[in-house]
Design a protein around this motif. Sequence first.
Motif, short mmCIF file in Angstrom:
data_model
loop_
_atom_site.label_atom_id
_atom_site.label_comp_id
_atom_site.label_asym_id
_atom_site.label_seq_id
_atom_site.Cartn_x
_atom_site.Cartn_y
_atom_site.Cartn_z
N TYR A 1 -10.58 -3.64 0.68
CA TYR A 1 -9.81 -3.15 -0.45
C TYR A 1 -10.80 -2.68 -1.51
O TYR A 1 -12.01 -2.94 -1.41
CB TYR A 1 -8.86 -4.23 -1.01
CG TYR A 1 -9.55 -5.45 -1.59
CD1 TYR A 1 -9.89 -5.52 -2.93
CD2 TYR A 1 -9.82 -6.56 -0.78
CE1 TYR A 1 -10.50 -6.64 -3.46
CE2 TYR A 1 -10.44 -7.68 -1.30
CZ TYR A 1 -10.78 -7.72 -2.64
OH TYR A 1 -11.39 -8.83 -3.16
N ASP B 1 -16.31 -8.06 9.93
CA ASP B 1 -15.81 -9.25 10.64
C ASP B 1 -16.36 -9.25 12.06
O ASP B 1 -16.10 -8.32 12.84
CB ASP B 1 -14.28 -9.26 10.67
CG ASP B 1 -13.71 -9.31 9.26
OD1 ASP B 1 -14.40 -9.84 8.36
OD2 ASP B 1 -12.60 -8.80 9.05
N ARG C 1 -10.10 -14.59 5.06
CA ARG C 1 -9.03 -15.57 4.94
C ARG C 1 -9.60 -16.96 4.65
O ARG C 1 -9.05 -17.70 3.83
CB ARG C 1 -8.21 -15.60 6.22
CG ARG C 1 -7.07 -16.61 6.20
CD ARG C 1 -6.22 -16.52 7.45
NE ARG C 1 -5.57 -15.22 7.56
CZ ARG C 1 -4.80 -14.87 8.58
NH1 ARG C 1 -4.59 -15.72 9.59
NH2 ARG C 1 -4.23 -13.68 8.59
N ASP D 1 -11.48 -5.91 6.61
CA ASP D 1 -10.23 -5.94 5.85
C ASP D 1 -10.57 -5.53 4.42
O ASP D 1 -10.72 -6.36 3.53
CB ASP D 1 -9.61 -7.33 5.88
CG ASP D 1 -9.40 -7.83 7.31
OD1 ASP D 1 -9.10 -7.00 8.18
OD2 ASP D 1 -9.56 -9.04 7.55
N ASP E 1 -14.57 -6.77 1.24
CA ASP E 1 -13.97 -7.22 2.49
C ASP E 1 -13.22 -8.53 2.24
O ASP E 1 -13.82 -9.51 1.76
CB ASP E 1 -15.04 -7.42 3.56
CG ASP E 1 -14.46 -7.93 4.86
OD1 ASP E 1 -13.43 -7.39 5.32
OD2 ASP E 1 -15.02 -8.88 5.44
N LYS E 2 -11.94 -8.57 2.58
CA LYS E 2 -11.11 -9.74 2.32
C LYS E 2 -11.26 -10.70 3.49
O LYS E 2 -11.09 -10.33 4.65
CB LYS E 2 -9.65 -9.33 2.15
CG LYS E 2 -8.71 -10.47 1.80
CD LYS E 2 -7.31 -9.97 1.57
CE LYS E 2 -6.36 -11.09 1.23
NZ LYS E 2 -6.73 -11.77 -0.02
N SER F 1 -11.45 -10.12 15.45
CA SER F 1 -11.64 -8.90 14.66
C SER F 1 -13.09 -8.47 14.72
O SER F 1 -14.00 -9.30 14.56
CB SER F 1 -11.23 -9.15 13.20
OG SER F 1 -11.50 -8.02 12.42
N ALA G 1 -5.39 -4.74 0.56
CA ALA G 1 -6.36 -4.66 1.65
C ALA G 1 -5.73 -4.01 2.87
O ALA G 1 -4.57 -4.29 3.23
CB ALA G 1 -6.88 -6.05 2.00
N ASP G 2 -6.49 -3.14 3.50
CA ASP G 2 -6.07 -2.53 4.77
C ASP G 2 -6.70 -3.34 5.89
O ASP G 2 -7.92 -3.38 6.04
CB ASP G 2 -6.52 -1.06 4.82
CG ASP G 2 -5.77 -0.28 5.90
OD1 ASP G 2 -4.94 -0.89 6.61
OD2 ASP G 2 -6.02 0.92 6.03
N GLN G 3 -5.87 -3.99 6.71
CA GLN G 3 -6.34 -5.00 7.64
C GLN G 3 -6.95 -4.40 8.90
O GLN G 3 -6.46 -3.42 9.45
CB GLN G 3 -5.18 -5.93 8.04
CG GLN G 3 -4.49 -6.64 6.88
CD GLN G 3 -5.37 -7.68 6.24
OE1 GLN G 3 -6.22 -8.28 6.90
NE2 GLN G 3 -5.17 -7.91 4.95
N ASN G 4 -8.03 -5.03 9.35
CA ASN G 4 -8.63 -4.82 10.67
C ASN G 4 -8.88 -3.34 10.98
O ASN G 4 -8.39 -2.80 11.96
CB ASN G 4 -7.75 -5.46 11.75
CG ASN G 4 -8.49 -5.63 13.06
OD1 ASN G 4 -9.73 -5.61 13.09
ND2 ASN G 4 -7.75 -5.78 14.15
#
Length: 256
Positions: A153, A142, A206, A151, A203-204, A147, A172-175
């Motif tokens: 998973y 990102d 939004r 993100d 990478d997730k 960011s 997902a583990d964010q940032n």
Amino acid sequence: MSEMSETVDKKSGMSSQSVCENDLKQRLKQSFEAHYSSAEGIVLQLLPQYRPPKWMSWKRLLVLLISISMAIGLLVFLLIPKSGFPSESQLISQHSQQSAVLSQSLALQADPTTTTTTTTIPPVRDLLITVVALNATVPQMDKTWFSQRADAYVELCVLEGTRLRRIGRSPADQNTRSPKWNYMFDHETRVRSDAILQFELIDKDRWNADESIAKVFVKLDQLVAEKDGNGRVESRPFKSGRIWFTVHWREVLADY
């Protein structure tokens, strides 16, 4: 009178001179033409003249084509092996071989001292596996004001031959560029012993579609071949990162 005679003599001398000049020019012209015609004839004699060969008649060409086609047919007939029914000698040899094999087998059956060795094929076994995705290091995905990381998973699939089967995905583990999941996928998933595990880090996003980071492949038969591989923490590198996981398994008989 004398003046008139002088003028007449002058005119007659001029006319005779002009006649001589014309005669000389005519002779020169004739000699040049004769020399030119002789030189041209010599050149034409020296140049080779094309004469079509005598054998290029349509009858001789036809005879030549027929002979070439017959030669090609003869070569094909001689070089290509003949396929068809076997000859009498071949049938006799085959029959003798079959009778020899049959008599040998009958002799072995009649002799009680002979022992036959039987090879036992080991049963095919499947694996019941439990996979836990621990953590990973991923590159920066990102690139926004909010960011500068990822993100991430992980999604687990099993490749069995040409069939790709999805097992599940972690949250997902964010940032972060060092995601930690400690996520256990389905408990004791039944797979083939030669299956391949596929870990895909994603990478997730939004607002946009999720972006794949990397794929890691693990062969189960290599893990099973190791004595202390059951439940051991494993790690596999990929481009700009690494993933850690554990695989627990136990063997069961296959249904096929």
